[in-house]
Design a protein around this motif. Sequence first.
Motif, PDB file in Angstrom:
ATOM      1  N   ALA A  53      17.252  86.557  18.560  1.00 30.27           N
ATOM      2  CA  ALA A  53      18.050  85.956  18.795  1.00 30.27           C
ATOM      3  C   ALA A  53      17.974  84.589  19.013  1.00 30.27           C
ATOM      4  CB  ALA A  53      19.270  86.383  19.887  1.00 30.27           C
ATOM      5  N   LEU A  54      17.401  83.756  19.602  1.00 35.23           N
ATOM      6  CA  LEU A  54      16.975  82.906  19.557  1.00 35.23           C
ATOM      7  C   LEU A  54      15.830  81.452  18.615  1.00 35.23           C
ATOM      8  CD1 LEU A  54      15.566  82.871  23.488  1.00 35.23           C
ATOM      9  CD2 LEU A  54      17.401  81.509  23.326  1.00 35.23           C
ATOM     10  N   ALA A  55      15.566  83.006  18.036  1.00 30.25           N
ATOM     11  CA  ALA A  55      15.067  81.811  16.495  1.00 30.25           C
ATOM     12  C   ALA A  55      16.139  82.104  16.162  1.00 30.25           C
ATOM     13  CB  ALA A  55      13.493  83.102  16.239  1.00 30.25           C
ATOM     14  N   LEU A  56      17.233  82.476  15.439  1.00 35.05           N
ATOM     15  CA  LEU A  56      18.316  82.319  14.524  1.00 35.05           C
ATOM     16  C   LEU A  56      18.927  81.077  14.493  1.00 35.05           C
ATOM     17  CD1 LEU A  56      18.859  86.200  14.252  1.00 35.05           C
ATOM     18  CD2 LEU A  56      17.852  84.650  12.215  1.00 35.05           C
ATOM     19  N   ARG A  57      19.072  81.157  16.413  1.00 35.14           N
ATOM     20  CA  ARG A  57      19.893  79.495  16.813  1.00 35.14           C
ATOM     21  C   ARG A  57      19.329  78.325  16.793  1.00 35.14           C
ATOM     22  NH1 ARG A  57      20.288  77.138  21.605  1.00 35.14           N
ATOM     23  NH2 ARG A  57      22.539  77.050  21.983  1.00 35.14           N
ATOM     24  N   LEU A  58      17.696  78.586  16.867  1.00 32.50           N
ATOM     25  CA  LEU A  58      16.961  77.728  17.029  1.00 32.50           C
ATOM     26  C   LEU A  58      17.269  76.917  15.367  1.00 32.50           C
ATOM     27  CD1 LEU A  58      15.030  74.902  17.688  1.00 32.50           C
ATOM     28  CD2 LEU A  58      13.275  76.612  17.367  1.00 32.50           C
ATOM     29  N   ALA A  59      17.189  78.145  14.496  1.00 28.88           N
ATOM     30  CA  ALA A  59      17.325  77.695  12.427  1.00 28.88           C
ATOM     31  C   ALA A  59      18.633  77.248  12.332  1.00 28.88           C
ATOM     32  CB  ALA A  59      17.203  79.085  12.163  1.00 28.88           C
ATOM     33  N   LEU A  66      11.845  82.436  12.172  1.00 24.25           N
ATOM     34  CA  LEU A  66      12.474  81.436  12.020  1.00 24.25           C
ATOM     35  C   LEU A  66      12.183  81.176  10.536  1.00 24.25           C
ATOM     36  CD1 LEU A  66      13.744  78.499  13.543  1.00 24.25           C
ATOM     37  CD2 LEU A  66      11.627  77.489  14.484  1.00 24.25           C
ATOM     38  N   ALA A  67      11.211  80.942  10.334  1.00 22.77           N
ATOM     39  CA  ALA A  67      10.435  81.041   8.795  1.00 22.77           C
ATOM     40  C   ALA A  67      11.749  81.333   7.646  1.00 22.77           C
ATOM     41  CB  ALA A  67       9.392  81.225   8.386  1.00 22.77           C
ATOM     42  N   GLN A  68      11.951  83.141   7.274  1.00 28.52           N
ATOM     43  CA  GLN A  68      12.795  82.867   7.144  1.00 28.52           C
ATOM     44  C   GLN A  68      13.801  83.141   7.307  1.00 28.52           C
ATOM     45  OE1 GLN A  68      15.334  86.387   7.330  1.00 28.52           O
ATOM     46  NE2 GLN A  68      15.597  85.336   9.237  1.00 28.52           N
ATOM     47  N   ALA A  69      14.586  82.714   8.161  1.00 25.69           N
ATOM     48  CA  ALA A  69      15.545  81.882   7.899  1.00 25.69           C
ATOM     49  C   ALA A  69      16.082  80.694   7.550  1.00 25.69           C
ATOM     50  CB  ALA A  69      16.650  81.603   9.906  1.00 25.69           C
ATOM     51  N   LEU A  70      14.260  79.573   8.134  1.00 27.65           N
ATOM     52  CA  LEU A  70      14.803  78.595   7.241  1.00 27.65           C
ATOM     53  C   LEU A  70      14.476  78.066   5.551  1.00 27.65           C
ATOM     54  CD1 LEU A  70      12.783  76.384   9.765  1.00 27.65           C
ATOM     55  CD2 LEU A  70      15.800  75.902   9.287  1.00 27.65           C
ATOM     56  N   ASP A  71      13.917  79.706   5.347  1.00 24.51           N
ATOM     57  CA  ASP A  71      13.129  79.444   3.430  1.00 24.51           C
ATOM     58  C   ASP A  71      14.329  79.560   2.741  1.00 24.51           C
ATOM     59  OD1 ASP A  71      10.936  79.759   1.862  1.00 24.51           O
ATOM     60  OD2 ASP A  71      12.368  81.890   1.681  1.00 24.51           O
ATOM     61  N   GLY A  72      14.403  78.494   2.343  1.00 21.95           N
ATOM     62  CA  GLY A  72      15.365  78.181   0.568  1.00 21.95           C
ATOM     63  C   GLY A  72      16.514  77.374   1.373  1.00 21.95           C
ATOM     64  N   LYS A  81      10.995  71.886   3.173  1.00 16.73           N
ATOM     65  CA  LYS A  81       9.448  72.849   2.905  1.00 16.73           C
ATOM     66  C   LYS A  81       8.821  72.892   4.770  1.00 16.73           C
ATOM     67  CE  LYS A  81       7.744  72.594  -0.146  1.00 16.73           C
ATOM     68  NZ  LYS A  81       8.078  73.959  -1.371  1.00 16.73           N
ATOM     69  N   ILE A  82       8.611  74.104   4.515  1.00 12.23           N
ATOM     70  CA  ILE A  82       7.965  74.667   5.702  1.00 12.23           C
ATOM     71  C   ILE A  82       6.680  75.060   5.538  1.00 12.23           C
ATOM     72  CG2 ILE A  82       8.562  76.790   7.443  1.00 12.23           C
ATOM     73  CD1 ILE A  82      11.334  75.099   6.935  1.00 12.23           C
ATOM     74  N   HIS A  84       9.283  77.280  -0.794  1.00 15.12           N
ATOM     75  CA  HIS A  84       9.795  76.238  -0.318  1.00 15.12           C
ATOM     76  C   HIS A  84       9.047  76.758   1.198  1.00 15.12           C
ATOM     77  CE1 HIS A  84      12.614  76.406  -2.084  1.00 15.12           C
ATOM     78  NE2 HIS A  84      13.167  77.930  -2.654  1.00 15.12           N
ATOM     79  N   THR A  85       7.905  77.693   0.846  1.00 15.83           N
ATOM     80  CA  THR A  85       7.130  77.733   2.356  1.00 15.83           C
ATOM     81  C   THR A  85       5.372  77.853   1.938  1.00 15.83           C
ATOM     82  OG1 THR A  85       8.876  78.286   3.507  1.00 15.83           O
ATOM     83  CG2 THR A  85       6.725  79.560   4.842  1.00 15.83           C
TER      84      THR A  85
END
Length: 572
Positions: free
Chosen positions: A522-528, A47-53, A57-58, A201-202
């Motif tokens: 896959a669920l983490a990527l969907r949540l992102a 999740l963090a790497q999918a949101l980074d950038g 702010k993570i 960003h993280t």
Amino acid sequence: MSEPARGWDMGDHATAGRGTGSSAGDQIEVVDCDVCIVGAGAAGLTLAQALDGCGLKICVLEGGGKNIDPAAQALFEGESIGEPMAVPQGRYRVLGGATRKWTGRCAELDTLDFEPRAWTPWSGWPIRHSDLAPYYRHAESVCGFTRPWRADDAAPRLRQARSRYGLEDIDFFVWRYAAQHWRTYQDWGERFGQRLARSPHTRMILGADLIALEGGEGRIEAARACRQDGAQLRIRASRFVLACGGLENNRLLLNFARDPDSGVADPHEVLGRWFMQHPRAVTAAGPPSRQACALFHLGQVRRGAHHEIGLALSPTAQAREGLLNASAVLRYLPDPRDGWEVAKRMARGEDVRADEVAAMARDAGKIAANLARRAMGLGPVPSAPLAELIVDLEQSPDPDSRVLLSGARDRLGLFTARVDWRISRQDRATAAFMTRVCIDQLRRFGLADLRAADDLEETGGLTLGAMLESYHHLGGTRMSRDPREGVIDADLRFHGLQNLYVLGGSSLPTGGHANPTFTIVALALRLADHLKAEPASRMMVIEEPHPPVAEAAPPTPRPRARTAAASSAETA
């Protein structure tokens, strides 16, 4: 405004802005961010790497450090009061989480796993396989695969097996692995941790355990964490994501539900219920043929993708017999007298007898072939006098199978877990049927002559001596449309709270038979994608890094029981 130094936050409070000369207990550091992710395993770091950038702010909060520490591991202690299970084992409070030790086995859940099944109460997800399908494809690269699965060599091998063997009630199934080295698979901390620590960003905070949530009126306002030296942090965010592992997600939320100041409530008493695993057991054994050894083996490579062929119960058989999903593989017990096994022992510097040297001469062709495979980075083809049939099962969701709280507290003041894991008649019937069908079909095609466990019909072979730990802790904070039937909605958002999400094995309403990590990713990527799509008015997007703020620290909170009746119900 100057940007704080990038890198790991390991508790160097002076450089983090606590101010020199302050003791560990007299101030609390405040961290502001858009999304606070608790847990740095496969779920949290994906999740963090999918949101980074993406403009947010993570903050990633991890209780462990860069290395496995017995003191951190001790927080996993708990007790089992149902079917035997090792509550603390298979869980790692460390950067990378359980991916430090996992076996790398990846597979999708089947379409049927998401559907309501009339023969299985409490089955059905609030999303469908098609909703997760694009994220499964993205998960391939996140899990370390450099080629799309649909372009790898597993598909032709499956087609060849299916054309040669017309199986009934079962079908061939494939698991994929992305090897980093021999028997070593991707560590999320190693792959993503350093990159995230360098990101502007993280913020990666290690060695800080979540101890409390603060909230009310349908929102979480802040998370409280305690460092190893007793210093505290207060993280204020617009969104909070618990990604601490199947059991720990449950334990933390059960603790917080006892604290009226946390914002977490459990009005329908569903927290911790429908706990599942993948029961795994040796249910049959016998001699395999050479064809079976070539077909059903883990085709290992030194580096890169490889796969394993096994068997899975067909959807038609599941519906006709009223059973759950299941899979099976053959595992081989090598003959110590085999020339290849003797050669391996000699290579390790062990003494060998004259008759064993003769065995090497007898099996020179096999040794040469396996050495050639090794030179090409491939694993050897097994040759074994005995094979064990290992069955992995989906469990029927049972609200009485649950995670509770014990009366004991950990060193942070939180109650430890008490797990009442149940195995149902449907689980045992599925194991028995799957075993019988595998024995019949493998014998029919001359692939193996297996004999079932003596107590198969009564127990499904799911007995203490035959069962193996899978460490797949599922359910307890399951997805549901109705808050009376689960804890989180289709977007993984806690029912009744606007900004708390729960991500991990605990989120699954049913588990299928496949190892869960691939689905969790896959669920983490969907949540992102969901978090990125939140309206800007509901997110506090921060243009520049915020400097840490210090405020007076209140005493470490201790969970409080809401009522005596509620306390008794949750810890029974």
